[in-house]
Design a protein around this motif. Structure first.
Motif, mmCIF file in Angstrom:
data_model
loop_
_atom_site.group_PDB
_atom_site.id
_atom_site.type_symbol
_atom_site.label_atom_id
_atom_site.label_comp_id
_atom_site.label_asym_id
_atom_site.label_seq_id
_atom_site.Cartn_x
_atom_site.Cartn_y
_atom_site.Cartn_z
ATOM 1 N N PHE A 140 25.827 70.195 46.505
ATOM 2 C CA PHE A 140 25.809 71.451 47.270
ATOM 3 C C PHE A 140 24.403 71.965 47.518
ATOM 4 N N ASP A 141 23.418 71.101 47.257
ATOM 5 C CA ASP A 141 22.041 71.509 47.544
ATOM 6 C C ASP A 141 21.902 71.847 49.023
ATOM 7 N N GLY A 142 21.391 73.034 49.267
ATOM 8 C CA GLY A 142 21.176 73.425 50.658
ATOM 9 C C GLY A 142 22.428 73.909 51.353
ATOM 10 N N GLN B 124 20.290 57.451 41.273
ATOM 11 C CA GLN B 124 21.310 58.488 41.101
ATOM 12 C C GLN B 124 22.331 58.072 40.054
ATOM 13 N N CYS C 255 14.993 65.957 38.697
ATOM 14 C CA CYS C 255 16.179 65.095 38.637
ATOM 15 C C CYS C 255 17.163 65.468 39.750
ATOM 16 N N GLN C 256 17.297 66.764 39.988
ATOM 17 C CA GLN C 256 18.178 67.195 41.070
ATOM 18 C C GLN C 256 17.632 66.741 42.421
ATOM 19 N N SER D 168 13.935 68.903 35.021
ATOM 20 C CA SER D 168 15.331 69.045 35.405
ATOM 21 C C SER D 168 15.469 69.201 36.922
ATOM 22 N N LEU E 5 18.639 63.295 43.025
ATOM 23 C CA LEU E 5 20.045 63.144 43.375
ATOM 24 C C LEU E 5 20.330 63.548 44.824
ATOM 25 N N ARG F 106 24.378 65.402 30.975
ATOM 26 C CA ARG F 106 24.849 66.383 31.959
ATOM 27 C C ARG F 106 25.020 65.745 33.340
ATOM 28 N N ARG G 276 24.973 67.517 36.961
ATOM 29 C CA ARG G 276 23.846 67.292 37.871
ATOM 30 C C ARG G 276 24.325 66.756 39.223
ATOM 31 N N ALA H 64 14.488 63.513 30.721
ATOM 32 C CA ALA H 64 15.518 64.456 31.151
ATOM 33 C C ALA H 64 16.714 64.393 30.219
ATOM 34 N N LEU I 192 20.958 58.693 36.686
ATOM 35 C CA LEU I 192 21.018 60.102 36.311
ATOM 36 C C LEU I 192 22.448 60.517 35.951
ATOM 37 N N TYR J 286 19.738 70.598 25.209
ATOM 38 C CA TYR J 286 20.499 71.706 25.792
ATOM 39 C C TYR J 286 21.919 71.712 25.250
ATOM 40 N N HIS K 235 12.957 70.770 45.320
ATOM 41 C CA HIS K 235 13.243 72.041 44.647
ATOM 42 C C HIS K 235 11.935 72.750 44.359
ATOM 43 N N THR L 242 26.225 69.483 41.138
ATOM 44 C CA THR L 242 25.314 70.492 41.673
ATOM 45 C C THR L 242 24.545 69.963 42.884
ATOM 46 N N VAL M 114 24.508 76.430 49.808
ATOM 47 C CA VAL M 114 24.860 77.784 49.358
ATOM 48 C C VAL M 114 23.770 78.744 49.811
ATOM 49 N N TYR N 258 30.326 77.548 41.945
ATOM 50 C CA TYR N 258 29.071 78.054 42.528
ATOM 51 C C TYR N 258 29.307 79.029 43.676
ATOM 52 N N VAL O 120 18.816 75.693 30.442
ATOM 53 C CA VAL O 120 18.360 74.925 31.610
ATOM 54 C C VAL O 120 19.452 75.085 32.654
ATOM 55 N N LYS O 121 19.176 75.997 33.561
ATOM 56 C CA LYS O 121 20.218 76.306 34.535
ATOM 57 C C LYS O 121 20.244 75.251 35.640
ATOM 58 N N LEU O 122 21.463 74.837 35.978
ATOM 59 C CA LEU O 122 21.624 73.939 37.119
ATOM 60 C C LEU O 122 22.378 74.707 38.204
ATOM 61 N N ALA O 123 21.795 74.773 39.346
ATOM 62 C CA ALA O 123 22.478 75.454 40.445
ATOM 63 C C ALA O 123 22.090 74.780 41.752
ATOM 64 N N PRO O 124 23.003 74.781 42.697
ATOM 65 C CA PRO O 124 22.664 74.182 43.992
ATOM 66 C C PRO O 124 21.480 74.897 44.623
ATOM 67 N N LEU O 125 20.729 74.153 45.347
ATOM 68 C CA LEU O 125 19.556 74.705 46.016
ATOM 69 C C LEU O 125 20.001 75.637 47.144
ATOM 70 N N PRO O 126 19.514 76.872 47.133
ATOM 71 C CA PRO O 126 19.890 77.765 48.239
ATOM 72 C C PRO O 126 19.407 77.232 49.578
ATOM 73 N N ASP P 49 18.465 67.266 28.130
ATOM 74 C CA ASP P 49 19.883 67.591 28.243
ATOM 75 C C ASP P 49 20.561 67.558 26.875
#
Lengths: 530, 202
Positions: B197-199, B179, A62-63, A59, A66, B187, B191, A128, B182, A135, A71, B194, B201, B22, A146-152, A132
């Protein structure tokens, strides 16, 4: 009761086997998870730990596809059991650590590095997608998420490595430090005063200074300074006086002083307007340079100071410009009387000229000139006639009578200087001029001859120019030097003695007499031939 | 005319709830998100010539007319991409970008078959070590993407300059195709959203 769930996609199918804790038909305990990927011979099998690690890594990868940012979940590291890395083109590498594989799979491994699978994008995507779909299925393992969150932000590596980012500021500081070090050893430059300014101001002051400070009482100086900018600078500090006196020498030559006095008198009375009247007599001290320029004046009392603008003095003052050269000056006292007459006196003339009067008084000289130009009968007759009519003595007394009698020194000086008389009467304009061309021609010739005859020796020196006024009878009624040397050498040509007649109402005419440096005498009417 | 009911509040499409915020403070999308969304739409247009009509239809189907009001509005939102020639210096709000994400994913799902075909062809070409020109459909996609990109992006931008060659642009087009693939997933919206906003937050 065993529950089996299948998620089938074109390139990958996921089969989950497990148990349900209650009768709700929800798969809540995972026994075995199996990925069957089309084109890959052995399927991936494992328990709950294997499944969890795999779905997190895939997962996250895949991010990464995109957003393009790595990650941490899918990166290969000591702690991670499953890693996914990109390969050339559209291929991706799935790396499984041996710890999470089942025994059969582990035995088949050639090395202990782990199992590596090459997956195409579509295969990876189907994996993937199976995850999904699982999920999204509420009936299967609802505890798995399967948590999706923006990369800090802290995981985003900067586009440029640290070394590259640090280089520019370091380079800047380094350059500054080197420059500072280099400049530290250089001496601090001394402030240089602009030379032009320095030389100019005192020089300009010196010209006007010495006599004013020497002669004028300090009170008068102080009075004058606030109102008169032209003289203020010159007269203020007493301490400067010695210095200035050293640089500027007063004119002491008696003849020159007399000439200057005469010139000054002409200058002032010429400029003085006809209707100018003063309540009381105004006294000024005036400094004059060798060529007759008024460079400074100084009112001697308060009334004079107030009435300064009604006198021609401010207008006549020559203000030195540029690189002024210290010139010698002469000091005169100028008095404007209430009736409009102007008197110019010189202090310095007194002493040397006390002896002089007998030598060159006009009354003595005039008869001599009478006899001298014997070439012209008419001239002789005329001058004789004049002499009998109106004695030169009277003419002189007339001239001197304009002087105030209460100033004996000035009187003496004036009467002492022979040149002061005739030019004094030379008005700027002739009241009635001679019109007859023949007569002008005659007078012209006559004057030329007179001058040629009168001069003592052949002239060698600078070109001299005089303005000489003749009346209708050919008598010289006055003259005026037109340039500086001419003033100086007037005596060489006995010009003062040639003046034989007082100005009258008779028609007169001015002539320009030029004595060139080659001793050639040229005479022409002042305003040109009619 | 008597009005018996209170005035209707503009209804926020419930479909947007799928995408969480987020904890992003500002209402404006980051720069990279604007660029990425526009690039993805560019890729969709390169896949299907009729994409702009499809987008308007998708907006209607998804009930997003309140947010994406018209064709011109859609164009203005896409022009917030800072790399565009006619860049609109307007913010792209979170709501608008959410709507765009939904529209893109909706279109991608319709194009799933085509995208998979292209990947299949790509895989074959790579396995046989052939250049990308040998697959007609893929070559057409790449060519169209290149011309779209060059026509609309400001060539003076440093980032656009890095895509000055055909090879670089093909690389970009293929990564965008990945992309899109995907986005076709279950999802996909989440995806894509999300990843914007990578990088960004903390």
């Amino acid at each position: 009761m065993t529950i089996q769930r299948q998620y089938v996609l074109p390139n990958c199918s996921l089969i989950l086997e497990g148990l349900s804790t209650d009768a709700s038909n929800v798969l809540s305990i995972l026994a075995n998870a199996e990925f069957k990927i089309v084109g890959v011979e052995t399927s991936l099998q494992g328990g709950s730990e294997f499944f969890k690690a795999l779905i997190v890594a895939v997962s996250a990868y895949c991010q990464r596809l995109l957003s393009g940012f790595e990650h941490p979940e899918h990166m290969a590291s000591q702690a991670s059991l499953v890693a996914v890395e990109p390969e050339a083109g559209q291929y991706h590498r799935l790396i499984l650590k041996p710890e999470i594989l089942d025994d059969i799979a582990r035995e088949s491994l050639a090395n202990s590095e782990g199992k590596t699978l090459q997956l195409s994008t579509v295969q990876l995507f189907d994996m993937a997608e199976a995850i999904d779909q699982f999920y999204a299925d509420n009936q299967t393992l609802p505890d798995f998420s399967v948590k999706l969150a923006p990369l800090p932000r802290r995981y985003v590596r900067a586009a440029e490595p640290l070394a590259q980012r640090v280089t520019p500021p370091l380079l800047g500081f380094g350059t500054l430090a080197v420059a500072a070090l280099g400049l530290f050893f250089l001496p601090v430059p001394e402030l240089a005063e602009p030379e032009g300014l320095d030389a100019q101001n005192p020089a300009a002051l010196e010209e006007t200074l010495p006599d004013a400070t020497d002669d004028a009482p300090p009170d008068a100086v102080d009075d004058a300074s606030p109102n008169e900018p032209a003289t203020a600078d010159a007269t203020t500090p007493d301490a400067q006086a010695p210095d200035d006196a050293a640089t500027v020498s007063p004119i002491t030559d008696g003849a020159q002083l007399a000439a200057l006095q005469q010139q000054l008198q002409q200058q002032i009375s010429g400029e003085l307007s006809e209707d100018a009247t003063f309540d009381q007599s105004l006294n000024y001290q005036v400094s004059v340079t060798q060529n007759g320029d008024i460079v400074a004046y100084d009112p001697l009392d308060t009334a004079s100071l107030e009435a300064i603008d009604s006198t021609p003095l401010p207008g006549l003052t020559y203000i030195p410009t540029g690189d002024a050269i210290a010139e010698s000056v002469a000091q005169f006292d100028v008095t404007f009387d209430p009736d409009g007459t102007v008197n110019v006196l010189s202090d310095q003339l007194v002493a040397p000229d006390v002896v002089a009067p007998d030598v060159v008084t006009p009354d003595v000289v005039t008869p001599e000139t009478e006899t001298d130009p014997s070439s012209s009968d008419a001239d002789q007759e005329l001058t004789n006639g004049d002499a009998s009519d109106d004695t030169p003595e009277e003419a002189t007394s007339e001239a001197t009578s304009t002087l105030p009698s209460d100033e004996p020194t000035g009187d003496a000086a004036d009467s002492a200087s022979p040149v002061a008389i005739a030019p004094e009467d030379l008005d700027p304009f002739v009241a009635t001029s001679i019109q007859d061309l023949d007569r002008i021609y005659d007078l012209n010739e006559e004057l030329r001859r007179t001058i040629v005859d009168t001069r003592s020796t052949d002239w060698t020196g600078p070109e001299l120019r005089y303005r000489v006024r003749l009346d209708d009878d050919g008598n010289i009624t006055g003259y005026e030097a037109d340039n500086a040397p001419a003033e100086q050498y007037a005596d060489e040509f006995k010009l003062p003695s040639l003046v034989t007649a007082a100005p009258t109402e008779k028609p007169q005419l001015d002539f320009l007499v030029v004595i060139s440096d080659a001793s050639v005498v040229e005479v022409n009417p002042w305003d040109g031939w009619p | 005319m008597t009005v018996k009911s209170p005035p209707e509040k503009p209804v926020r499409p419930p479909i947007l709830e799928k995408l969480p915020n987020y904890g992003i403070q500002s209402d404006e999308c980051p720069r990279r998100a604007k660029t990425q969304l526009d690039f993805i739409m560019l890729a969709v247009e390169a896949l299907d010539l009729n994409a702009s009509q499809l987008m308007l239809a998708a907006i209607r189907d998804l009930g997003l007319q309140n947010i994406l009001k018209s064709r011109v509005h859609l164009w203005r939102l896409r022009s917030t991409n800072p790399l565009r020639k006619f860049n609109q210096r307007q913010p792209l709000t979170l709501e608008e970008s959410k709507a765009l994400v939904l529209v893109v994913c909706y279109l991608c799902r319709k194009l799933t078959v085509l995208i998979r075909q292209l990947f299949l062809g790509y895989q074959q070409l790579q396995d046989q070590q052939l250049s990308l020109d040998h697959h007609f459909r893929l070559a057409k996609y790449l060519k169209r993407f290149r011309s779209h990109f060059r026509a609309r992006m400001n060539p003076k931008r440093a980032m656009v300059l890095t895509y000055s060659t055909d090879e670089k642009l093909d690389e970009l087009a293929l990564s965008l195709l990945t992309q899109l693939l995907l986005c076709t997933g279950t999802r996909g919206e989440e995806r894509l959203w999300t990843s914007l906003f990578d990088g960004e937050v903390s």
